[in-house]
Design a protein around this motif. Structure first.
Motif, PDB file in Angstrom:
ATOM      1  N   LEU A   1       0.831  -1.200   0.000  1.00 54.28           N
ATOM      2  CA  LEU A   1       0.000   0.000   0.000  1.00 54.28           C
ATOM      3  C   LEU A   1       0.866   1.250   0.000  1.00 54.28           C
ATOM      4  CD1 LEU A   1      -2.852   1.279   0.293  1.00 54.28           C
ATOM      5  CD2 LEU A   1      -2.551   1.107   2.768  1.00 54.28           C
ATOM      6  N   TRP A   2       1.943   1.247   0.782  1.00 55.80           N
ATOM      7  CA  TRP A   2       2.870   2.377   0.833  1.00 55.80           C
ATOM      8  C   TRP A   2       3.523   2.621  -0.531  1.00 55.80           C
ATOM      9  CZ3 TRP A   2       8.436   2.342   0.697  1.00 55.80           C
ATOM     10  CH2 TRP A   2       9.006   3.592   0.991  1.00 55.80           C
ATOM     11  N   MET A   3       3.755   1.527  -1.279  1.00 54.58           N
ATOM     12  CA  MET A   3       4.331   1.627  -2.624  1.00 54.58           C
ATOM     13  C   MET A   3       3.252   1.896  -3.678  1.00 54.58           C
ATOM     14  SD  MET A   3       7.010  -1.580  -2.384  1.00 54.58           S
ATOM     15  CE  MET A   3       7.613  -1.355  -4.056  1.00 54.58           C
ATOM     16  N   LYS A   4       2.002   2.098  -3.225  1.00 53.02           N
ATOM     17  CA  LYS A   4       0.869   2.414  -4.097  1.00 53.02           C
ATOM     18  C   LYS A   4       0.593   1.320  -5.124  1.00 53.02           C
ATOM     19  CE  LYS A   4       1.419   7.416  -3.562  1.00 53.02           C
ATOM     20  NZ  LYS A   4       1.592   8.715  -4.248  1.00 53.02           N
ATOM     21  N   MET A   5       0.752   0.064  -4.681  1.00 48.32           N
ATOM     22  CA  MET A   5       0.451  -1.067  -5.554  1.00 48.32           C
ATOM     23  C   MET A   5      -1.038  -1.388  -5.557  1.00 48.32           C
ATOM     24  SD  MET A   5       3.737  -3.534  -4.725  1.00 48.32           S
ATOM     25  CE  MET A   5       3.264  -4.767  -5.924  1.00 48.32           C
ATOM     26  N   PHE A   6      -1.764  -0.913  -4.558  1.00 40.78           N
ATOM     27  CA  PHE A   6      -3.220  -1.005  -4.554  1.00 40.78           C
ATOM     28  C   PHE A   6      -3.772   0.154  -3.734  1.00 40.78           C
ATOM     29  CE2 PHE A   6      -2.102  -3.169  -0.651  1.00 40.78           C
ATOM     30  CZ  PHE A   6      -3.134  -2.888   0.239  1.00 40.78           C
ATOM     31  N   GLU A   7      -5.061   0.416  -3.876  1.00 41.14           N
ATOM     32  CA  GLU A   7      -5.696   1.556  -3.212  1.00 41.14           C
ATOM     33  C   GLU A   7      -6.454   1.098  -1.970  1.00 41.14           C
ATOM     34  OE1 GLU A   7      -9.132   4.965  -4.140  1.00 41.14           O
ATOM     35  OE2 GLU A   7      -8.456   3.578  -5.716  1.00 41.14           O
ATOM     36  N   HIS A   8      -6.269   1.825  -0.877  1.00 33.60           N
ATOM     37  CA  HIS A   8      -6.990   1.504   0.350  1.00 33.60           C
ATOM     38  C   HIS A   8      -8.428   2.002   0.221  1.00 33.60           C
ATOM     39  CE1 HIS A   8      -7.982   0.715   4.437  1.00 33.60           C
ATOM     40  NE2 HIS A   8      -7.956   1.979   4.842  1.00 33.60           N
TER      41      HIS A   8
ATOM     42  N   ILE B   1     -18.914 -10.142   0.423  1.00 32.79           N
ATOM     43  CA  ILE B   1     -18.400  -8.834   0.827  1.00 32.79           C
ATOM     44  C   ILE B   1     -17.701  -8.149  -0.341  1.00 32.79           C
ATOM     45  CG2 ILE B   1     -16.607  -7.703   2.220  1.00 32.79           C
ATOM     46  CD1 ILE B   1     -17.400  -9.465   4.539  1.00 32.79           C
ATOM     47  N   GLN B   2     -16.892  -8.920  -1.098  1.00 29.47           N
ATOM     48  CA  GLN B   2     -16.197  -8.332  -2.243  1.00 29.47           C
ATOM     49  C   GLN B   2     -17.181  -7.778  -3.266  1.00 29.47           C
ATOM     50  OE1 GLN B   2     -12.692 -10.389  -3.854  1.00 29.47           O
ATOM     51  NE2 GLN B   2     -12.775 -11.772  -2.109  1.00 29.47           N
ATOM     52  N   LYS B   3     -18.293  -8.489  -3.471  1.00 33.41           N
ATOM     53  CA  LYS B   3     -19.273  -8.037  -4.459  1.00 33.41           C
ATOM     54  C   LYS B   3     -20.161  -6.924  -3.907  1.00 33.41           C
ATOM     55  CE  LYS B   3     -19.418 -12.416  -6.965  1.00 33.41           C
ATOM     56  NZ  LYS B   3     -20.221 -13.585  -7.368  1.00 33.41           N
ATOM     57  N   LYS B   4     -20.540  -7.024  -2.646  1.00 38.05           N
ATOM     58  CA  LYS B   4     -21.449  -6.029  -2.064  1.00 38.05           C
ATOM     59  C   LYS B   4     -20.788  -4.666  -1.935  1.00 38.05           C
ATOM     60  CE  LYS B   4     -24.225  -5.059   2.077  1.00 38.05           C
ATOM     61  NZ  LYS B   4     -24.666  -5.570   3.400  1.00 38.05           N
ATOM     62  N   PHE B   5     -19.553  -4.635  -1.424  1.00 37.64           N
ATOM     63  CA  PHE B   5     -18.870  -3.370  -1.193  1.00 37.64           C
ATOM     64  C   PHE B   5     -17.930  -2.985  -2.335  1.00 37.64           C
ATOM     65  CE2 PHE B   5     -19.909  -4.960   3.079  1.00 37.64           C
ATOM     66  CZ  PHE B   5     -20.608  -3.867   3.581  1.00 37.64           C
ATOM     67  N   LYS B   6     -17.877  -3.853  -3.379  1.00 38.60           N
ATOM     68  CA  LYS B   6     -17.043  -3.591  -4.555  1.00 38.60           C
ATOM     69  C   LYS B   6     -15.581  -3.340  -4.168  1.00 38.60           C
ATOM     70  CE  LYS B   6     -20.703  -1.877  -7.584  1.00 38.60           C
ATOM     71  NZ  LYS B   6     -21.807  -2.359  -6.735  1.00 38.60           N
ATOM     72  N   VAL B   7     -15.047  -4.244  -3.354  1.00 41.93           N
ATOM     73  CA  VAL B   7     -13.642  -4.185  -2.955  1.00 41.93           C
ATOM     74  C   VAL B   7     -12.906  -5.368  -3.571  1.00 41.93           C
ATOM     75  CG1 VAL B   7     -14.039  -2.947  -0.809  1.00 41.93           C
ATOM     76  CG2 VAL B   7     -14.150  -5.435  -0.811  1.00 41.93           C
ATOM     77  N   SER B   8     -11.638  -5.189  -3.815  1.00 38.79           N
ATOM     78  CA  SER B   8     -10.821  -6.263  -4.366  1.00 38.79           C
ATOM     79  C   SER B   8     -10.410  -7.234  -3.265  1.00 38.79           C
ATOM     80  CB  SER B   8      -9.579  -5.683  -5.051  1.00 38.79           C
ATOM     81  OG  SER B   8      -8.717  -5.109  -4.082  1.00 38.79           O
ATOM     82  N   SER B   9      -9.872  -8.369  -3.674  1.00 44.20           N
ATOM     83  CA  SER B   9      -9.399  -9.356  -2.701  1.00 44.20           C
ATOM     84  C   SER B   9      -8.277  -8.777  -1.841  1.00 44.20           C
ATOM     85  CB  SER B   9      -8.920 -10.611  -3.427  1.00 44.20           C
ATOM     86  OG  SER B   9      -7.933 -10.283  -4.395  1.00 44.20           O
ATOM     87  N   THR B  10      -7.415  -7.960  -2.454  1.00 52.41           N
ATOM     88  CA  THR B  10      -6.311  -7.345  -1.715  1.00 52.41           C
ATOM     89  C   THR B  10      -6.826  -6.374  -0.663  1.00 52.41           C
ATOM     90  OG1 THR B  10      -5.033  -7.458  -3.773  1.00 52.41           O
ATOM     91  CG2 THR B  10      -4.095  -6.169  -1.981  1.00 52.41           C
ATOM     92  N   GLN B  11      -7.811  -5.552  -1.034  1.00 49.68           N
ATOM     93  CA  GLN B  11      -8.370  -4.574  -0.097  1.00 49.68           C
ATOM     94  C   GLN B  11      -9.061  -5.253   1.081  1.00 49.68           C
ATOM     95  OE1 GLN B  11     -10.738  -2.622  -3.060  1.00 49.68           O
ATOM     96  NE2 GLN B  11      -9.308  -0.921  -3.305  1.00 49.68           N
ATOM     97  N   LEU B  12      -9.794  -6.335   0.807  1.00 49.71           N
ATOM     98  CA  LEU B  12     -10.472  -7.061   1.880  1.00 49.71           C
ATOM     99  C   LEU B  12      -9.468  -7.749   2.790  1.00 49.71           C
ATOM    100  CD1 LEU B  12     -12.998  -8.135   3.264  1.00 49.71           C
ATOM    101  CD2 LEU B  12     -13.087  -9.964   1.560  1.00 49.71           C
ATOM    102  N   LEU B  13      -8.459  -8.380   2.202  1.00 52.12           N
ATOM    103  CA  LEU B  13      -7.447  -9.078   2.992  1.00 52.12           C
ATOM    104  C   LEU B  13      -6.679  -8.100   3.876  1.00 52.12           C
ATOM    105  CD1 LEU B  13      -5.926 -11.703   3.626  1.00 52.12           C
ATOM    106  CD2 LEU B  13      -4.455 -11.250   1.654  1.00 52.12           C
ATOM    107  N   TYR B  14      -6.348  -6.933   3.327  1.00 52.06           N
ATOM    108  CA  TYR B  14      -5.590  -5.929   4.087  1.00 52.06           C
ATOM    109  C   TYR B  14      -6.352  -5.465   5.318  1.00 52.06           C
ATOM    110  CZ  TYR B  14      -3.350  -1.470   5.217  1.00 52.06           C
ATOM    111  OH  TYR B  14      -2.736  -0.433   5.878  1.00 52.06           O
TER     112      TYR B  14
END
Length: 352
Positions: free
Chosen positions: A60-67, A174-187
């Motif tokens: 996240l710090w390297m901006k590889m995905f968005e929080h 949750i991924q479909k309802k809130f439209k978050v990626s697997s990375t965002q949910l795992l984080y």
């Protein structure tokens, strides 16, 4: 390359990553537990999740995905439930025979199918049910040996199955309802999972092994395999959320049984584990079930895609022409018709 081809390529990549990383971590943990005597599985899992969170924080710090923050109560409940399910599975293994524990893992697929049918109105065709039956039969032949029952172990197994099914269904919804990626949910869920297991892990491991994880003698070899296991776990945790998000909890469980067959095969080839005709027969039957399941899933996916592509032009035409819309019964009361259309389409997206 079309969107459909990109999605299929991403799904194949997620499945491949899950298989390779899971088989690798099983071999690593087997050396750590069986050879080096580090039997603290729940505590090790908490370290896995902690390293995964730290790795994702760096990404996240390297901006590889968005929080992308969303409902904190949903994240907390999901993370704690995941941690509880892992602890219950370990307790199930500790208080049951290996054969009954394998039966517990086999029960996850029919339980998931039942829950999705009852609460999400998801339909599983007879062909899919038939292929899953073949798969479970094969894995049962290959892995289930003795079936020693006891009341405490049975209750723990039941709780482990239910919590695991609910947690995996929640991963998808949750991924479909809130439209978050697997990375965002795992984080966002990793800290809650790690804290749950970090607090309960030493107690559960002590209960199962009669040893203290903090009194264990950590040699350089043990530390090396622990670090290696934690690094591989980053890929395992990420691919788990990725596979469930792109496919379904049932498909993830089918993939899990493929990993079991591969672990048995690798154990025989690399570690010279005992292997007999029953293992070979079970693996062959399970592979047939997986192939049939994959074949029917691909056919049904193509059918749904073709139905969706034919329905969309018709809906657009009816929206443009008020006469056609009126004939279809959606032009007289536009608000009511639109609401009905949305309600009938929504369950299909859940079932995909």
């Amino acid at each position: 390359m079309s969107e459909g081809q990109k999605f299929q390529l991403g799904t194949i990549g997620a499945l491949s990553l899950s298989v390779v990383s899971s088989v690798s971590i099983v071999i690593c943990n087997k050396a750590l537990i069986s050879t080096l005597g580090f039997t603290f599985a729940t505590t090790l899992t908490s370290w896995h999740l902690l390293v995964t969170f730290c790795s994702l924080h760096v990404a996240l710090w390297m901006k590889m995905f968005e929080h992308k923050p969303f409902d904190p109560r949903a994240v907390m409940g999901f993370g704690i439930l995941n941690g509880i399910s892992i602890g219950l599975l370990n307790l199930s293994l500790g208080f049951n025979s290996v054969g009954f524990y394998q039966m517990t893992k086999l029960a996850i697929i029919p339980c998931t199918v039942l829950l999705e049918t009852l609460f999400f109105r998801k339909k599983f065709s007879r062909k899919i049910q038939f292929s899953l039956t073949i798969l479970l039969l094969g894995v049962g032949i290959a892995t289930v040996t003795d079936l020693q029952l006891n009341m405490l172990g049975s209750v723990l197994s039941l709780l482990a199955v239910v919590t695991t099914c609910v947690a995996q269904i929640m991963t998808n919804t949750i991924q479909k309802k809130f439209k978050v990626s697997s990375t965002q949910l795992l984080y966002q869920s990793c800290p809650y999972q790690a804290i749950t297991l970090f607090v309960t892990g030493p107690f559960l491991d002590g209960l199962l092994t009669n040893q203290n994880v903090f009194a264990f003698k950590y040699t350089s070899q043990v530390v090396f395999f622990i670090v290696l296991s934690c690094l591989i776990s980053v890929s395992v945790n990420f691919s788990t959320f990725l596979v469930i998000g792109k496919t379904s909890p049932v498909t993830y469980q089918v993939l899990g049984h493929l990993k079991t067959c591969l672990v048995l095969a690798f154990g025989y080839v690399l570690l010279r584990d005992p292997f007999d005709w029953r293992n070979i027969l079970g693996i062959l039957v399970a592979v047939i079930g997986m192939v049939v399941y994959s074949y029917y899933c691909s056919i049904e996916t193509q059918q749904k895609a073709s139905e969706t592509s034919t329905q969309l032009p018709q809906m657009k035409e009816s929206e443009k022409d008020p006469l056609i819309a009126a004939e279809n019964g959606s032009g007289v009361l536009s608000d009511g018709g639109g609401g009905v259309q949305q309600k009938t389409v929504a369950p299909r997206s859940r079932g995909d």
